[in-house]
Scaffold this motif. Sequence first.
Motif: not given
Length: 422
Positions: A23-29
Amino acid sequence: MITKVFKFGGAAISTPTLIANVRDIIVSHSSSKLVVIISAMGRTTKALDIVFSKYLKDKEHGLKLLDQVVDDHAAVAISLGLDESKYRTAIERFIIENLSAVEGSRNEYLIHDQIISLGELFSTTLLTEYLLAQGLLVKWMDVRNMIMTNDSYGNATVNLPGSKVKISKKIKKQLPTASIIITQGFLGSDKHGHTTTLGREGSDYTAAIFAYALNVESLTIWKDVPGIMTADPALFSDVSLLEKVSYREAIEMTYYGAKVIHPKTIQPIQNKGIKLYVRSFIDLKSTGTVIGDPGAQTYPPIIVFDDNVILISITRIDFSFIDEEHLSIIFSKLIECKLRMMIMRNSAISFTLCIKDADDRSLTKFHEGLKDKHKLVITKGHQLLTVRHYEQKILDDLIKDRKVLFEETLDRTIQLVIEKQS
Ligand code: ASP
Ligand code: MG
């Protein structure tokens, strides 16, 4: 417009903590619209393989084991704070649909794919529910409406032009209301509407097909390793990261056993000149490896092992030459038995080939098909060592005390079939 495709494998989503990391990776992109391709969680596909073999012998026993897989997923859903019964209902629907489609069928390959495909259907549903609960604009899509294949269950061939049209049309339709599309790797469907699979570890290939169809800027495959290394870090201590790799280098390495990405991944992205990043989902500061067209580049020696290859030597019983006609008979048999050749060599009366590990059923079929006119010697469990850009010193160290059964050199690539160390 979609500009990026991401792919997360089973290891990236194997625990609730790692799912939160995704989730964090997706949010940061989230400044770009994303298509995210997901594999089955952890070792689910292996567990489903066992479900399948039990199911064939004893349906009830197989279904009991499948319940365990469902329970394991439900436990993760609970840890992520999701509504358990809603999640169970959603994934149990896939079981009912897939199994009722093959009720009464005796086609084992077909049944296999209906069971083995459940892992991706379960994992994508889980991730979608979780991201929705976290307030993201996510849309779950069924990849079986987009990836069209033939009916070679277990290793289906994708109809690339047909799939391209479906992917761009269906994804475009979702874009006004969704900014993240989640869909399954590894799966497709045939003209009968049955679920098919693209070969083990095939989710990378799915991601490449989406990248190709949507003509994106880049594809990122998120891994539990820093990127593509000069050798497997589990086997060698002094390995280094390859920061840039050409499409050609990547395809050669992966075809001969480098497990970091699926070999079929490269062709679709090469055709469109799309960059492929292979990077760590743990160490987010490291940029990993970029695969593209880096121009003239020199490489250090790259070492790749493939375990469990099979060596087959074929001679004609009547001592006649192995000519083109005989070779074409052998090749047709290889295709029919779905055996994958790695290297080969012919002499006047013999033909030697090294193939990828295969099940006994396919090997027996191959042997049976040729034994009338040929003598076959088949030995299993060898290692195939490929060293690209090799230096003699490195090679000498690698094969010291090892028995070499077959050797082939082309340019600065050497390939050796060696007896496995006990
Ligand atoms: N889940 C499938 C497998 O384990 C596909 C993949 O992971 O790429 O083979
Ligand atoms: Mg995987």
